[in-house]
Design an enzyme around this catalytic site. Structure first.
Site, PDB file in Angstrom:
ATOM      1  N   ASP A 123       6.003  -4.436  -0.233  1.00  8.94           N
ATOM      2  CA  ASP A 123       5.381  -4.981   0.976  1.00  8.94           C
ATOM      3  C   ASP A 123       4.170  -5.845   0.633  1.00  8.94           C
ATOM      4  O   ASP A 123       3.499  -5.617  -0.374  1.00  8.94           O
ATOM      5  CB  ASP A 123       4.962  -3.814   1.884  1.00  8.94           C
ATOM      6  CG  ASP A 123       4.712  -4.262   3.314  1.00  8.94           C
ATOM      7  OD1 ASP A 123       5.113  -5.381   3.678  1.00  8.94           O
ATOM      8  OD2 ASP A 123       4.111  -3.475   4.072  1.00  8.94           O
ATOM      9  N   HIS A 146       7.388 -14.627  -0.518  1.00  8.96           N
ATOM     10  CA  HIS A 146       8.663 -13.970  -0.827  1.00  8.96           C
ATOM     11  C   HIS A 146       9.215 -14.448  -2.171  1.00  8.96           C
ATOM     12  O   HIS A 146       9.780 -13.673  -2.941  1.00  8.96           O
ATOM     13  CB  HIS A 146       9.673 -14.236   0.290  1.00  8.96           C
ATOM     14  CG  HIS A 146       9.308 -13.582   1.589  1.00  8.96           C
ATOM     15  ND1 HIS A 146       8.909 -12.269   1.677  1.00  8.96           N
ATOM     16  CD2 HIS A 146       9.264 -14.062   2.861  1.00  8.96           C
ATOM     17  CE1 HIS A 146       8.648 -11.964   2.946  1.00  8.96           C
ATOM     18  NE2 HIS A 146       8.845 -13.044   3.686  1.00  8.96           N
ATOM     19  N   LEU A 154      19.844   0.670 -16.803  1.00  7.16           N
ATOM     20  CA  LEU A 154      19.061   0.811 -15.564  1.00  7.16           C
ATOM     21  C   LEU A 154      20.005   0.683 -14.375  1.00  7.16           C
ATOM     22  O   LEU A 154      20.813  -0.236 -14.309  1.00  7.16           O
ATOM     23  CB  LEU A 154      17.985  -0.290 -15.467  1.00  7.16           C
ATOM     24  CG  LEU A 154      17.179  -0.261 -14.155  1.00  7.16           C
ATOM     25  CD1 LEU A 154      16.255   0.952 -14.100  1.00  7.16           C
ATOM     26  CD2 LEU A 154      16.347  -1.535 -13.987  1.00  7.16           C
TER      27      LEU A 154
HETATM   28  C1  IPE Z   1       9.329  -2.727   5.083  1.00  6.02           C
HETATM   29  O1  IPE Z   1       8.312  -3.655   5.242  1.00  6.02           O
HETATM   30  C2  IPE Z   1      10.619  -3.404   4.726  1.00  6.02           C
HETATM   31  C3  IPE Z   1      10.661  -4.023   3.411  1.00  6.02           C
HETATM   32  C4  IPE Z   1       9.735  -3.967   2.501  1.00  6.02           C
HETATM   33  C5  IPE Z   1      11.873  -4.729   3.107  1.00  6.02           C
HETATM   34  P1  IPE Z   1       7.915  -4.240   6.678  1.00  6.02           P
HETATM   35  O2  IPE Z   1       6.790  -5.140   6.449  1.00  6.02           O
HETATM   36  O3  IPE Z   1       9.109  -4.785   7.347  1.00  6.02           O
HETATM   37  O4  IPE Z   1       7.478  -2.910   7.448  1.00  6.02           O
HETATM   38  P2  IPE Z   1       6.505  -2.728   8.685  1.00  6.02           P
HETATM   39  O5  IPE Z   1       6.911  -3.701   9.740  1.00  6.02           O
HETATM   40  O6  IPE Z   1       5.114  -2.995   8.182  1.00  6.02           O
HETATM   41  O7  IPE Z   1       6.681  -1.300   9.071  1.00  6.02           O
HETATM   42  C1  IPE Z   2       7.723  -7.492   2.358  1.00  3.14           C
HETATM   43  O1  IPE Z   2       6.675  -8.342   2.630  1.00  3.14           O
HETATM   44  C2  IPE Z   2       9.040  -8.209   2.227  1.00  3.14           C
HETATM   45  C3  IPE Z   2       9.930  -8.033   3.383  1.00  3.14           C
HETATM   46  C4  IPE Z   2       9.744  -7.234   4.386  1.00  3.14           C
HETATM   47  C5  IPE Z   2      11.116  -8.860   3.408  1.00  3.14           C
HETATM   48  P1  IPE Z   2       6.289  -8.738   4.115  1.00  3.14           P
HETATM   49  O2  IPE Z   2       7.012  -9.975   4.485  1.00  3.14           O
HETATM   50  O3  IPE Z   2       6.481  -7.599   5.043  1.00  3.14           O
HETATM   51  O4  IPE Z   2       4.751  -9.044   3.950  1.00  3.14           O
HETATM   52  P2  IPE Z   2       3.594  -8.686   4.963  1.00  3.14           P
HETATM   53  O5  IPE Z   2       3.663  -7.217   5.215  1.00  3.14           O
HETATM   54  O6  IPE Z   2       3.851  -9.484   6.213  1.00  3.14           O
HETATM   55  O7  IPE Z   2       2.353  -9.092   4.256  1.00  3.14           O
HETATM   56 MG    MG Z   3       5.284  -6.081   5.623  1.00  2.00          MG
END
Ligand code: IPE
Ligand code: IPE
Ligand code: MG
Length: 247
Positions: free
Chosen positions: A28, A45, A139
């Site tokens: 995240d 990303h 792995l």
């Molecule tokens: C969780 O992250 C999903 C992934 C890392 C793929 P999100 O950013 O979507 O989760 P929330 O919205 O903070 O709960």
């Molecule tokens: C996690 O990073 C990746 C996915 C959920 C695809 P985020 O896109 O949720 O990044 P933040 O949480 O908005 O910073």
């Molecule tokens: Mg996120």
């Protein structure tokens, strides 16, 4: 009962200075990483995908044999179509560009989540790399795409009901029967779940499988998360005492 506890301990391979056999990561913070720099979220990303490569490479050398990563949740469709399409493109490219390297490095790549909603081209790349790397053991890399724990449990429950209806199974079903219907059938449970970016929630990730996992929450945003951060977390994991309800 004694035998059962010993079995769980042996299966988890955890604690007592041992590295976790199975690490699961909620990657995240990509969006915030980019926004902080005034860049589009997709740049975050892309940087995140580069980190995945590094972490995958580091795992076998630090004793981790199973790595499960959360790449796209069933809730992530709520994002803009630009971001969703951009993420799907990153997944396609990752598979295309990494296939040779992963095969050569002994990585077995698998996917969990509901595939039907994904682009057919992506689905076929996923099936292709799963087949190509099926014999690898160094792995076990599992990528969760369009994955949601509740969705997985619902799909598993329907499969179970179907097995019973067809007479392939006589009820009442056991935990093992349900486990066999999950996307992760045959995978060991994660010993450790790491979430980056400072959020302290699980966001629908592996609710069944991580029932007894240890959790670590890192403040680091995923694009900044290095193998050194992982090694530091694993050192702390080695100091934990896991009891599984025992004493
Ligand atoms: C969780 O992250 C999903 C992934 C890392 C793929 P999100 O950013 O979507 O989760 P929330 O919205 O903070 O709960
Ligand atoms: C996690 O990073 C990746 C996915 C959920 C695809 P985020 O896109 O949720 O990044 P933040 O949480 O908005 O910073
Ligand atoms: Mg996120």
């Amino acid at each position: 009962m004694v035998a059962e506890t010993a079995k769980i301990d042996a299966a988890s391979g955890a604690g007592g200075g041992q590295p976790p056999r199975h690490v699961a990561i909620i990657m995240d913070g990509n969006g915030r990483w980019a926004t902080e720099r005034g860049w589009p979220r997709l740049v975050g990303h892309r940087r995140g995908a580069e980190r995945v490569k590094q972490i995958v490479r580091a795992c076998p050398d630090i004793g981790v044999n199973w790595l499960t990563i959360y790449a796209f949740s069933t809730e992530n469709w709520k994002r803009s179509s630009e971001e969703v399409l951009g993420l799907m493109k990153i997944f396609r490219r990752y598979i295309q560009r990494e296939a040779d390297g992963l095969s050569a490095e002994g990585v077995r790549m698998r996917f969990i989540g509901a595939r039907e909603r994904l682009d057919p081209k992506l689905q076929s790349l996923m099936a292709g790399i799963e087949a190509r790397t099926a014999g690898n053991t160094r792995l076990n890399l599992t990528v969760a795409i369009n994955y949601g724990g509740r969705d997985e449990l619902l799909r598993a429950s329907n499969r179970l009901a179907e097995k019973i209806a067809l007479g392939h199974l006589t009820g009442p079903a056991t935990e093992a029967d349900l486990q066999d219907c999950l996307d992760t059938a045959g995978h060991p449970d994660p010993d450790l779940v790491i979430r980056t970016s400072g959020e302290t929630r699980t966001s629908n990730f592996l609710p069944w499988q991580a029932a007894y996992a240890e959790y670590e929450f890192s403040q680091t945003l995923w694009p900044d998360f290095t193998p050194d951060h992982l090694a530091e977390i694993l050192d702390r994991f080695g100091l934990r005492k896991r009891r599984f309800g025992g004493v």
